[in-house]
Write a protein that holds these residues in place. Structure first.
Motif, short mmCIF file in Angstrom:
data_model
loop_
_atom_site.label_atom_id
_atom_site.label_comp_id
_atom_site.label_asym_id
_atom_site.label_seq_id
_atom_site.Cartn_x
_atom_site.Cartn_y
_atom_site.Cartn_z
N ALA A 111 0.82 -1.21 0.00
CA ALA A 111 0.00 0.00 0.00
C ALA A 111 0.85 1.26 0.00
O ALA A 111 0.58 2.21 -0.73
N TRP A 133 -1.04 -4.08 2.21
CA TRP A 133 -2.48 -3.97 2.41
C TRP A 133 -2.97 -4.99 3.43
O TRP A 133 -3.87 -4.70 4.21
N GLY A 153 -7.97 -8.42 2.28
CA GLY A 153 -6.52 -8.58 2.18
C GLY A 153 -6.14 -9.81 1.38
O GLY A 153 -5.20 -9.78 0.57
N ILE A 170 -6.61 -8.98 -2.34
CA ILE A 170 -5.56 -8.12 -2.87
C ILE A 170 -4.26 -8.92 -3.08
O ILE A 170 -3.52 -8.69 -4.04
#
Length: 267
Positions: free
Chosen positions: A11, A21, A139, A142
């Protein structure tokens, strides 16, 4: 089929410091639980500042229980081969069911410290847990983790490195069920005072059922495959005792549980 969104797992990157992230999802889960817990702290006779102490206990339970549970449930062969592997947290993952056991132990210790009834505390904690569960599934999404099974549904996603086949976005299914729906059910039910143990039992039943169903859309863990009958996964096997325990706890609470509303009225 849809292309998997190209989201950088990192991130924020500041030189050698990288914030992922997935780590931020843990922060969101704990901060959300802390904020909502402070709003209801008076239900336990606690001060808002005590909620931070409670979450510290919970965080230890999640991390230690989650890692130990993963090693026992999903990586026992590797653990027996190299016991130090359990400390290699970058290799492998965390187990929800192990984390749950860790949180229950942490709740027991916290309840003793603050002279609370165990189920009084777990009923308070249960509606806060789905925040972290839902954030964790985002999460996973991602990080390209927990790929779904092959499908031809219009919303199928092509996961990176998965042979170009469309798959269920199973982590998003789990986000909706374990995060959004579970939170809505538990938060709404817990708004009205219940007999002790009821909300905890409802959490066990709902999460166990949601996890059992969502596993049908999720690719089995590659190191384990299907565990029983050629179609049951480890996640499903671990969820069945949760459902049974939840049903038993709900039945117990309805017949033997203490009515918290009456306790509050009598002081």
């Amino acid at each position: 089929m849809l292309a998997y969104p190209n989201i950088d797992p990192v991130a924020v990157s500041l030189g050698p410091l990288k914030v992922h992230w997935y780590g931020l999802m843990y922060v969101i889960g704990f901060v959300g639980a802390w904020w909502l817990g402070r709003k209801r702290a008076d239900r336990l006779g606690l001060k808002p500042d005590d909620i931070g102490d409670m979450l510290f206990y919970g965080a230890l339970g999640v991390v230690l229980g989650g890692r130990i549970g993963y090693a026992l449930f999903y990586g026992l062969d590797r653990l027996l081969e190299n016991p130090l592997w359990i400390f290699q947290i970058w290799d492998g993952g965390m187990s929800f069911h192990g984390g749950l056991l860790g949180v229950l132990l942490a709740a027991f210790l916290f309840a003793r410290k603050h002279r609370l009834a165990f189920f009084q505390l777990t009923d308070f904690i249960a509606p806060l847990v789905p925040i972290g569960l839902g954030a964790g599934r985002i999460g996973n999404f991602i990080n390209h983790e927990l790929p779904g099974r092959v499908t031809d549904v219009p919303w199928a996603l092509v996961f990176p490195g998965m042979s170009g086949q469309g798959r269920h976005p199973s982590s998003l299914y789990q986000f909706l069920l374990e995060g959004v729906v579970l939170f809505a059910v538990l938060w709404t039910v817990s708004t009205t005072p219940r007999q002790r143990g009821f909300v905890s039992g409802l959490f066990l039943v709902c999460y166990g059922a949601f996890r059992f169903v969502s596993e049908f859309f999720r690719q089995p863990d590659p190191q384990l495959g299907f565990i029983a009958f050629g179609w049951l996964t480890m996640g499903q096997l671990l969820s069945l005792p949760m459902i049974l325990a939840g049903v038993a706890l709900i039945a117990w609470s309805r017949h033997n549980g203490i009515d918290d509303a009456r306790v509050r009225q009598t002081g």
